[in-house]
Design a protein around this motif. Structure first.
Motif, PDB file in Angstrom:
ATOM      1  N   PRO A 196      30.689  20.022  62.771  1.00  0.00           N
ATOM      2  CA  PRO A 196      29.643  20.031  61.746  1.00  0.00           C
ATOM      3  C   PRO A 196      28.896  21.358  61.639  1.00  0.00           C
ATOM      4  N   ASP A 197      28.702  22.032  62.757  1.00  0.00           N
ATOM      5  CA  ASP A 197      27.979  23.304  62.729  1.00  0.00           C
ATOM      6  C   ASP A 197      28.752  24.358  61.937  1.00  0.00           C
ATOM      7  N   ALA A 247      28.568  23.444  58.186  1.00  0.00           N
ATOM      8  CA  ALA A 247      27.237  23.732  57.642  1.00  0.00           C
ATOM      9  C   ALA A 247      27.012  25.237  57.506  1.00  0.00           C
ATOM     10  N   ARG A 248      27.480  26.004  58.486  1.00  0.00           N
ATOM     11  CA  ARG A 248      27.372  27.461  58.400  1.00  0.00           C
ATOM     12  C   ARG A 248      28.148  27.998  57.204  1.00  0.00           C
ATOM     13  N   TYR A 279      22.072  24.471  55.019  1.00  0.00           N
ATOM     14  CA  TYR A 279      22.673  24.358  56.351  1.00  0.00           C
ATOM     15  C   TYR A 279      22.271  23.029  56.994  1.00  0.00           C
ATOM     16  N   THR A 316      23.587  19.899  54.999  1.00  0.00           N
ATOM     17  CA  THR A 316      25.031  19.710  55.170  1.00  0.00           C
ATOM     18  C   THR A 316      25.357  19.187  56.560  1.00  0.00           C
ATOM     19  N   LYS A 317      24.722  19.751  57.567  1.00  0.00           N
ATOM     20  CA  LYS A 317      24.985  19.295  58.933  1.00  0.00           C
ATOM     21  C   LYS A 317      24.613  17.819  59.080  1.00  0.00           C
TER      22      LYS A 317
END
Length: 173
Positions: free
Chosen positions: A33-34, A37-38, A143, A146-147
């Motif tokens: 997920p990170d 999101a990034r 970010y 989204t995460k």
């Protein structure tokens, strides 16, 4: 008159379907997920900044450098589209004018009078600063959103799979 309501309904339905499609494209990417999101945040940043048509390319390069998901970066850059462009142009100009204590109308009037060296340079600086502030804020927000969406989608999917497994076990299969 009913025909006009049908057109508005159809447009609204198309927009909802487009948003839902891109939501599922993002949350179904097979990556942590990170990183997803990034990637979205980088895409949003490059999509809102005035990159003169090179936003997607810059988003892919930045995602590669920062080890973010490149597909998510491309999807995030679609925030700037023909529907949202006038909104972001106005917002960037307003924020830049506020930061420089400039009257937005004066900046626009200077550009309209074709004072290329004096007006466009200063107006462009005001716009770029406003764009940097707006795009940074929206990218940071995207970010975290989204995460949260990706983690929530994966939890929901895992719970559905567990419930399905439990119902199969309960039936003796």
């Amino acid at each position: 008159m009913p025909n006009n309501n049908k057109k508005n309904y159809d447009r609204l339905t198309r927009v909802k379907r487009w948003v839902k499609l891109h939501y599922y494209k993002i949350v179904r990417i097979d990556d942590p997920p990170d990183r997803i999101a990034r990637g979205v945040a980088i895409g949003v940043l490059m999509g809102i900044l005035p990159t003169f048509g090179l936003g997607i390319l810059f988003a892919i390069i930045a995602a590669y450098i920062s080890k973010a998901n490149k597909a998510a970066a491309v999807l995030g850059s679609f925030i700037m589209n023909p529907l949202t462009t006038p909104f972001f142009w106005a917002l960037n100009s307003a924020v830049g004018s506020f930061i420089f204590w400039e009257d937005r109308e004066i900046v626009l009037a200077t550009v309209e009078k074709h004072q290329v060296l004096n007006g466009v340079g200063w107006a462009f600086l005001v716009y770029i600063v406003g764009s940097a502030v707006v795009s940074s804020g929206i990218a940071a927000t995207s970010y975290f959103i989204t995460k949260k969406w990706v983690v929530g989608h994966r939890k929901h999917k895992a719970m559905k799979m567990l419930a399905k497994r439990d119902s199969l076990i309960g039936k003796g299969l």
